[in-house]
Design an enzyme around this catalytic site. Structure first.
Site, PDB file in Angstrom:
ATOM      1  N   ASP A   1     -14.004 -67.221  69.205  1.00 13.81           N
ATOM      2  CA  ASP A   1     -14.585 -66.209  70.060  1.00 13.81           C
ATOM      3  C   ASP A   1     -15.039 -66.492  71.635  1.00 13.81           C
ATOM      4  O   ASP A   1     -14.774 -67.988  71.587  1.00 13.81           O
ATOM      5  CB  ASP A   1     -15.998 -65.823  69.398  1.00 13.81           C
ATOM      6  CG  ASP A   1     -16.853 -67.208  69.149  1.00 13.81           C
ATOM      7  OD1 ASP A   1     -16.436 -68.355  68.891  1.00 13.81           O
ATOM      8  OD2 ASP A   1     -18.135 -67.196  69.705  1.00 13.81           O
TER       9      ASP A   1
ATOM     10  N   GLU B   1     -19.333 -69.499  67.748  1.00 10.99           N
ATOM     11  CA  GLU B   1     -19.727 -70.777  68.558  1.00 10.99           C
ATOM     12  C   GLU B   1     -20.305 -70.077  69.760  1.00 10.99           C
ATOM     13  O   GLU B   1     -21.618 -70.873  70.017  1.00 10.99           O
ATOM     14  CB  GLU B   1     -18.462 -71.536  68.804  1.00 10.99           C
ATOM     15  CG  GLU B   1     -18.930 -73.095  69.219  1.00 10.99           C
ATOM     16  CD  GLU B   1     -19.366 -73.254  70.686  1.00 10.99           C
ATOM     17  OE1 GLU B   1     -19.894 -74.275  71.042  1.00 10.99           O
ATOM     18  OE2 GLU B   1     -18.719 -72.008  71.379  1.00 10.99           O
ATOM     19  N   GLU B   2     -20.063 -69.168  70.565  1.00  6.54           N
ATOM     20  CA  GLU B   2     -20.619 -68.978  71.689  1.00  6.54           C
ATOM     21  C   GLU B   2     -21.958 -68.054  71.555  1.00  6.54           C
ATOM     22  O   GLU B   2     -22.546 -67.698  72.149  1.00  6.54           O
ATOM     23  CB  GLU B   2     -19.665 -68.145  72.416  1.00  6.54           C
ATOM     24  CG  GLU B   2     -18.364 -68.902  72.930  1.00  6.54           C
ATOM     25  CD  GLU B   2     -18.548 -70.044  73.742  1.00  6.54           C
ATOM     26  OE1 GLU B   2     -19.705 -70.301  74.261  1.00  6.54           O
ATOM     27  OE2 GLU B   2     -17.813 -70.619  74.289  1.00  6.54           O
TER      28      GLU B   2
ATOM     29  N   HIS C   1     -16.434 -70.175  81.215  1.00 13.20           N
ATOM     30  CA  HIS C   1     -17.691 -68.993  81.342  1.00 13.20           C
ATOM     31  C   HIS C   1     -17.482 -68.365  82.831  1.00 13.20           C
ATOM     32  O   HIS C   1     -18.620 -67.530  83.005  1.00 13.20           O
ATOM     33  CB  HIS C   1     -19.031 -69.796  80.943  1.00 13.20           C
ATOM     34  CG  HIS C   1     -19.181 -69.980  79.504  1.00 13.20           C
ATOM     35  ND1 HIS C   1     -20.211 -69.989  78.756  1.00 13.20           N
ATOM     36  CD2 HIS C   1     -18.187 -70.357  78.499  1.00 13.20           C
ATOM     37  CE1 HIS C   1     -20.152 -70.327  77.590  1.00 13.20           C
ATOM     38  NE2 HIS C   1     -18.866 -70.648  77.424  1.00 13.20           N
TER      39      HIS C   1
ATOM     40  N   HIS D   1     -13.131 -72.743  68.092  1.00 15.21           N
ATOM     41  CA  HIS D   1     -13.476 -71.428  67.796  1.00 15.21           C
ATOM     42  C   HIS D   1     -12.691 -70.438  68.676  1.00 15.21           C
ATOM     43  O   HIS D   1     -12.196 -70.828  69.603  1.00 15.21           O
ATOM     44  CB  HIS D   1     -15.185 -71.285  68.244  1.00 15.21           C
ATOM     45  CG  HIS D   1     -15.261 -71.667  69.922  1.00 15.21           C
ATOM     46  ND1 HIS D   1     -15.128 -70.544  70.811  1.00 15.21           N
ATOM     47  CD2 HIS D   1     -15.617 -72.847  70.385  1.00 15.21           C
ATOM     48  CE1 HIS D   1     -15.266 -71.110  71.890  1.00 15.21           C
ATOM     49  NE2 HIS D   1     -15.821 -72.451  71.918  1.00 15.21           N
TER      50      HIS D   1
ATOM     51  N   GLU E   1     -13.344 -78.705  72.310  1.00 15.63           N
ATOM     52  CA  GLU E   1     -14.071 -78.182  73.666  1.00 15.63           C
ATOM     53  C   GLU E   1     -13.784 -78.589  74.827  1.00 15.63           C
ATOM     54  O   GLU E   1     -13.340 -79.898  74.794  1.00 15.63           O
ATOM     55  CB  GLU E   1     -15.890 -78.585  73.556  1.00 15.63           C
ATOM     56  CG  GLU E   1     -16.435 -77.680  72.473  1.00 15.63           C
ATOM     57  CD  GLU E   1     -16.544 -76.360  72.526  1.00 15.63           C
ATOM     58  OE1 GLU E   1     -16.487 -75.651  73.843  1.00 15.63           O
ATOM     59  OE2 GLU E   1     -16.726 -75.287  71.535  1.00 15.63           O
TER      60      GLU E   1
ATOM     61  N   ASP F   1     -11.799 -72.429  77.125  1.00 12.59           N
ATOM     62  CA  ASP F   1     -12.865 -72.434  76.134  1.00 12.59           C
ATOM     63  C   ASP F   1     -12.744 -71.509  75.363  1.00 12.59           C
ATOM     64  O   ASP F   1     -13.415 -70.445  75.197  1.00 12.59           O
ATOM     65  CB  ASP F   1     -14.289 -72.288  76.808  1.00 12.59           C
ATOM     66  CG  ASP F   1     -15.550 -72.626  75.897  1.00 12.59           C
ATOM     67  OD1 ASP F   1     -15.189 -73.247  75.097  1.00 12.59           O
ATOM     68  OD2 ASP F   1     -16.472 -72.258  76.355  1.00 12.59           O
TER      69      ASP F   1
END
Length: 375
Positions: A68, A133-134, A348, A66, A162, A99
């Protein structure tokens, strides 16, 4: 600067907060165009998706990921600007570094190297990339898989980038994930004055024994790959804010992370049985987030373990721990699915970063996997 780091920096510099892609997939398409891929952009509502494939025959080796990222939070809390990729003491800082824009860069450079060395490789190489995805994961990978299934286009092996690693790149490979099921429960009572409880019905008092039973229920034993199913209450609230009012409703949110030993339907049945046994007046809404999946054997897992040992000199450990991933949408098609990416210690978080050498190593692992499966 390696090609992997240069590409990772270019991707990090694009502020692609879910569901924005911010041009990341256009950059990815440039790399894939040059390697002879057929690129197909699939737009679903506000989400940009890319299905890219080189070859028409099977088996199909697919990289999934992903573009995003989650929001940066307060930018002043970062040591470096979150959307300006910054090298510092051997690390690459920026939102998405781990990520998973670093993984995307490693995948693309590994693929370009493989195609240059093996232009007549067997089977096909594909990329499935989403910008959702997030977020709510409604218009991303799941919609692309629906499209592929409708035209009977199958993925044989899927590598999700991931961040799976814990201490060093490749030390952990996710060969499955637990299922996730969320319940939003409302227990209904009768609002009233605390001094006159006989004229009211307190939903907190009514709910407590049932919630205690749910929290102490043994759902299953797990198995050699999965821990036992867990039940956790994540939110609970009731009342008007006044200390002298019995609330009329009690709201409870809970989540199951479940193994392959039980199904979502079985969990729903067991929960409602417990609630009914306690004679509760309730409503419940279920949100199904994904089935558990497991790749316990097969050529992809063998190639992954071989590649990690070959590149790093250290064996890997298999795990199904952690949250969900888009692998849950791909595995039900019959594909073998594993997740391997960089160290996940800062994902994150403020000052998200990845060791630059790890991205180079990761690219070599991806390349070795391609050689073992398609050369």
């Amino acid at each position: 600067m390696s090609d992997v780091i240069a590409l990772a920096k270019n991707l990090i510099n694009r502020q692609s907060v879910t569901p924005e892609d911010a041009g990341c997939q256009e950059l990815i398409k440039e790399y894939l165009d040059a390697a002879g891929f057929n690129n197909e952009t699939l737009m679903f509502e506000d989400t940009t998706n890319l299905w890219s494939r080189r070859g028409i025959d099977g088996p199909v080796f697919c990289f999934a990921g992903h573009t995003d990222v989650v929001p940066s939070g307060p930018e002043e809390a970062w040591q470096t600007p979150p959307f300006v990729a910054t090298e510092k003491e051997g690390y690459l800082f920026g939102r998405g570094a781990a990520d998973m824009k670093g993984s995307l860069a490693a995948m693309l450079i590994a693929t370009r190297k493989f195609v240059n060395h093996h232009p007549d490789h067997r089977g096909s190489i594909a990329f499935l990339i989403t910008s959702d995805e997030e977020g709510p994961f409604i218009n991303g990978t799941t919609r692309v898989i629906d499209t592929l299934e409708a035209r009977n286009e199958k993925i044989t092996w899927c590598v999700v980038g991931e961040p799976s690693s814990t201490s060093r790149v490749g030390d952990i490979v996710k060969n499955g994930r637990r299922g996730s099921l969320t319940g939003d429960l409302v227990i209904k009572g009768v609002q009233g004055h605390v001094a006159y409880p006989h004229l009211a019905k307190n939903p907190i008092h009514d709910a407590t024994p049932a919630l205690a039973e749910l929290a102490n229920t043994h759902w299953d034993d797990g198995n050699s790959f999965f821990p036992p199913t867990s039940f956790q209450i994540s939110n609970m609230h009731a009342g008007t804010g006044a200390g002298n009012v019995i609330p009329g409703e009690c709201h409870v949110c809970f989540n199951f992370r479940f193994s392959t030993q039980v199904t979502d339907k079985e969990l729903i049945k067991r929960v409602t049985t417990i609630l009914d046994q306690h004679n509760l007046n309730y409503e419940i809404k279920w949100t199904f987030n994904g089935q558990p999946f497991l790749t316990d054997s097969g050529k992809l897992l063998e190639a992954t373990q071989f590649a990690i040992a070959d590149v790093t000199g250290v064996p890997t450990q298999l795990s199904t721990a952690g949250g969900t991933s888009d692998g849950r949408f791909i595995a039900p098609t019959g594909a073998e699915v594993i997740e391997i990416g960089p160290v996940n210690a800062t994902i994150h978080k403020v000052d998200e970063c990845v060791k630059m050498e790890d991205l180079n190593i990761l690219s070599e692992i991806y390349y070795s996997m391609l050689v073992r499966l398609l050369a």
